[in-house]
Structures are given as structure tokens and as C-alpha cells.
Design an enzyme around this catalytic site. Structure first.
Site, PDB file in Angstrom:
ATOM      1  N   LYS A  22       0.844  -1.191   0.000  1.00 44.09           N
ATOM      2  CA  LYS A  22       0.000   0.000   0.000  1.00 44.09           C
ATOM      3  C   LYS A  22       0.882   1.246   0.000  1.00 44.09           C
ATOM      4  CE  LYS A  22      -0.221  -0.088   5.043  1.00 44.09           C
ATOM      5  NZ  LYS A  22      -1.056   0.030   6.240  1.00 44.09           N
TER       6      LYS A  22
ATOM      7  N   TYR B  23      14.718  29.989   8.705  1.00 46.88           N
ATOM      8  CA  TYR B  23      13.570  30.742   9.198  1.00 46.88           C
ATOM      9  C   TYR B  23      13.465  30.695  10.721  1.00 46.88           C
ATOM     10  CZ  TYR B  23      11.882  30.797   4.368  1.00 46.88           C
ATOM     11  OH  TYR B  23      11.752  30.995   3.018  1.00 46.88           O
TER      12      TYR B  23
END
Length: 403
Positions: free
Chosen positions: A43, A273
């Protein structure tokens, strides 16, 4: 430090997938759980490795079944030529059960789906193969114990009418990655009770399955007729105190790029940042051109990157396209263009290392790498070398025995 594939050969960044490692891991698990069958979960695009690549390698390694969450994932495998039994277990009202029945995709049934699946089977005049799922304590999908008799009655009725064939009963374990917890014992006891109730109702499936990767590797009493393994197939350990290598597994994914900038900075320089990090000495910084837009977790702190023969650590916040490592020396020998490996290959770094840096698990790290990073399939062939060596050893032993 070398890689299983060498340099990037013109690619700016890449996720290297090694099918040989997948084959090796499936064989390792299959030996550990024999005589139980092995279902390999492919999956989420084969846990980020590419669904078809993972599926084919798993089958070559001896997998008996493939498992996916959604029917759409199973259909893609069927359309690619995979004929092996596939189980899909997570459905919505919009799931295309007609397509699933028509393409011989087995369906996990937790309750409401059984009527929709029976309707699809009636329309196609083809019985649907189903695996009934019992919730033994995980609290997600699966039929609650108090509604189990009701589901069994419906299943028996539809089976008698030739609309479905119950070939499996399964459950999913919540804490098997913590082997000392008693809840796994409780879940297995409830599972055995649910199977016995089914047998009393006239439902005797060939496949009982409960074990995920951690239970497959630590709980023989959970193996039953088949195990469903995911993360272990991809070389990752489900245990906090053991690595994939400890379990005899090989890493199947390598995430790598090259250093895109190197510059000297003074003491006190802020990084990225928010200026959440400032260097406390003159140093050099290396820029790594991967960021959260590529699946590198923004929350990761002090995460490892191998450049050459050394491991350096990330500093400051991960940005969308890049992050920074402290090269620890203003006179660094690291240069623009040097290979930078985040994990995998023979870097000595693992997805679990990045999981720890991001306060998450290795499963998330390998499945979140984005489409902007090309998947390059390079078969190392290491498993064949090992198989040949093993066969040669058997031949030598036999010859010595004859003498």
C-alpha cells in the site's frame, strides 16, 4: 563512503530503490514464520518504493499474497499484470466493489461492506472472495466483538447463496512493537475466540491472519496461517531497541543528493527561518537541496547527513526546498557537488535516525518522500550473490559428506 549505486549520474536528487534488498527481506521473514504464508503490504505506493517495483520484488522473494489499503491500489497492480492474490481492506461508500470482484481482488469486510459486496457479486454472477475482520482492540476498522455474530450470520447466508466465499478471518495488532505489553495476549485470545465462533457458525476459512511485522518477528503464537508484513520488508525495524540490521534485514531505500552550496560564517550566525539556531563559533555551512516539499520533515532537528566519510548534523529549520548542515570547520574540505546521503545504502544512516530527529517513526519517513524526488530502481543483486554462496556452501558440505 560508497553507495549501492554510486554517484547520482547527473540527477540532482534521487531515491534509490534496491529490489534485491526487498527480495532478501521477504525471504528472511518467510523463513522466520514458516510454515505460515506471507502477505506483503505494498500500500501507499509500496511504502514509497513504487507499488509495482515492491510487489514484483516481494513476489520474487517468495510472497504468497499482496496487501493494499484501497481497491484502487489493487486495480493498478492487476492492470500491471500482477495475478497473485491481493487483499484490499479499507473501503468507503464509493469503493468500486464491482471492479474488485470482477478482477478477483479479495476484500476485507468489517461490517457494512458485506451487503454492497454481495450486491456486486450478484450483478456479476461471480462470488466475491472476502476476509472478515474482527476488531480485537485496535479500535479502528474491524467488526466489534458484540456485532461479530451478526456479521457471521450475514456472511454465512451470502456464502450459502453463492455470493461470497469467506477465505480468511483477520485482525490487526495495536502494540506488537512493544513485545512486553499484555494487550497483544488479550487481542490474540479474542481473535481465537472470534475464529471459534465463526467455525460454530459454519464458516471455516483457510487463512487466519493477525501478525504484522513486529508480531511476525517476535510472536510465533500470532503467525496462524499467514502473516501480513510491511515495514520489515523495506528493511526497517518496528522495534525501538533493535535495528533492521539486528533483525537480518537490508535497507531498501536510499535518499541522496549533492551539496549545493558551501560558505564560511562567523560565530553568532543565525540559520534558516525563525533563526532558531545560531552557530557558537566560526564554521562552514553546507546547503542540502531537499526540504519538506520533498518529504523531509520540517520538524527534524539535529538530523544526520553523510558527506564523504563523515556524518554532519542539520541546523535550523528545514525549509520547503532545502536545509543546512554545520560542517564544523571554517576550513572544511566539503565542496559543492559532493554526495550527501540522508539515509540508506551503506551510509550507516537509517530512516529511523531521521524519524528520531523528527519525533516520528521510520514508516513515515520512507512513505513521505515526494514526487519531486525521482525513484531510481537499481538492483544490487546482493541477494543472488548470497544465494549462490549459500548453494556453494551446501554443495561443498555435501561433497565432504560423500568423501
Amino acid at each position: 563512503m560508497s553507495s549501492i549505486v554510486g554517484p547520482l549520474e547527473g540527477l540532482e536528487r534521487a531515491t534509490i530503490i534496491d529490489p534485491a534488498a526487498i527480495r532478501h527481506n521477504v525471504r528472511t521473514i518467510a523463513v522466520a514464520v514458516s510454515p505460515a504464508k506471507v502477505m506483503v503490504a505494498v500500500k501507499a505506493d509500496g511504502y514509497g518504493h513504487g507499488a509495482l517495483t515492491a510487489a514484483q520484488a516481494a513476489l520474487d522473494g517468495g510472497a504468497d499474497w499482496l496487501g493494499v489499503a484501497h481497491v484502487t491500489e489493487a486495480i493498478e497492480l492487476r492492470d500491471s499484470g500482477i495475478e497473485t492474490p491481493i487483499l484490499a481492506w479499507l473501503h468507503t461508500r464509493d469503493t468500486d466493489f464491482m471492479a474488485a470482484v470482477e478482477r478477483h481482488i479479495a476484500l476485507g469486510i468489517s461490517g457494512w461492506e458485506i451487503e454492497a459486496v454481495a450486491e456486486a457479486a450478484a450483478a456479476l454472477q461471480t462470488p466475491a472472495h472476502v476476509h472478515l475482520k474482527i476488531d480485537t482492540g485496535l479500535g479502528r476498522n474491524g467488526c466489534p466483538m458484540e456485532k461479530w455474530p451478526e456479521l457471521l450470520r450475514a456472511a454465512a447466508d451470502h456464502q450459502e447463496r453463492g455470493l461470497i466465499s469467506v477465505e480468511g478471518i483477520f485482525t490487526h495488532l495495536a502494540v506488537a512493537d512493544e513485545p512486553d505489553r499484555r494487550e497483544t495476549d488479550e487481542q490474540l485470545a479474542l481473535f481465537r475466540e472470534a475464529v471459534a465462533t465463526a467455525e460454530d457458525a459454519g464458516i471455516t476459512p483457510d487463512l487466519r491472519h493477525a501478525a504484522n511485522t513486529p508480531a511476525a518477528m517476535s510472536r510465533p503464537d500470532a503467525h496462524f496461517d499467514m502473516v501480513r508484513v510491511g515495514v520489515g520488508v523495506y528493511g526497517q525495524s518496528p522495534f525501538a531497541d533493535r535495528t533492521g540490521e539486528d533483525l537480518g534485514l537490508k535497507p531498501t531505500m536510499e535518499l541522496r543528493t549533492t551539496v549545493s552550496n558551501v560558505k564560511r560564517v562567523p560565530a553568532g550566525q543565525g540559520i534558516s527561518y525563525g533563526l532558531t539556531h545560531r552557530v557558537d563559533r566560526p564554521t562552514s555551512l553546507g546547503l542540502i537541496p531537499l526540504g519538506y516539499g520533498d518529504g523531509v520533515p520540517r520538524i527534524a532537528v539535529d538530523a544526520p547527513v553523510r558527506i564523504g566519510d563523515r556524518v554532519y548534523r542539520s541546523v535550523g529549520r528545514v525549509a520547503m526546498d532545502q536545509f543546512v548542515v554545520d560542517l564544523e570547520d571554517p576550513e572544511t574540505e566539503v565542496q559543492v557537488g559532493d554526495d550527501a546521503v540522508l539515509f540508506g545504502g551503506d551510509s550507516g544512516l537509517s530512516a529511523a535516525d531521521w524519524g528520531a530527529a523528527a519525533q516520528t517513526i521510520n514508516y513515515e519517513i520512507i512513505t513521505r518522500i515526494g514526487a519531486r524526488v525521482p525513484r531510481i530502481v537499481r538492483d544490487s543483486g546482493l541477494d543472488q550473490i548470497e544465494a549462490d554462496q549459500e548453494a556453494e556452501g551446501v554443495q561443498q558440505s555435501t561433497a565432504q559428506g560423500v568423501r
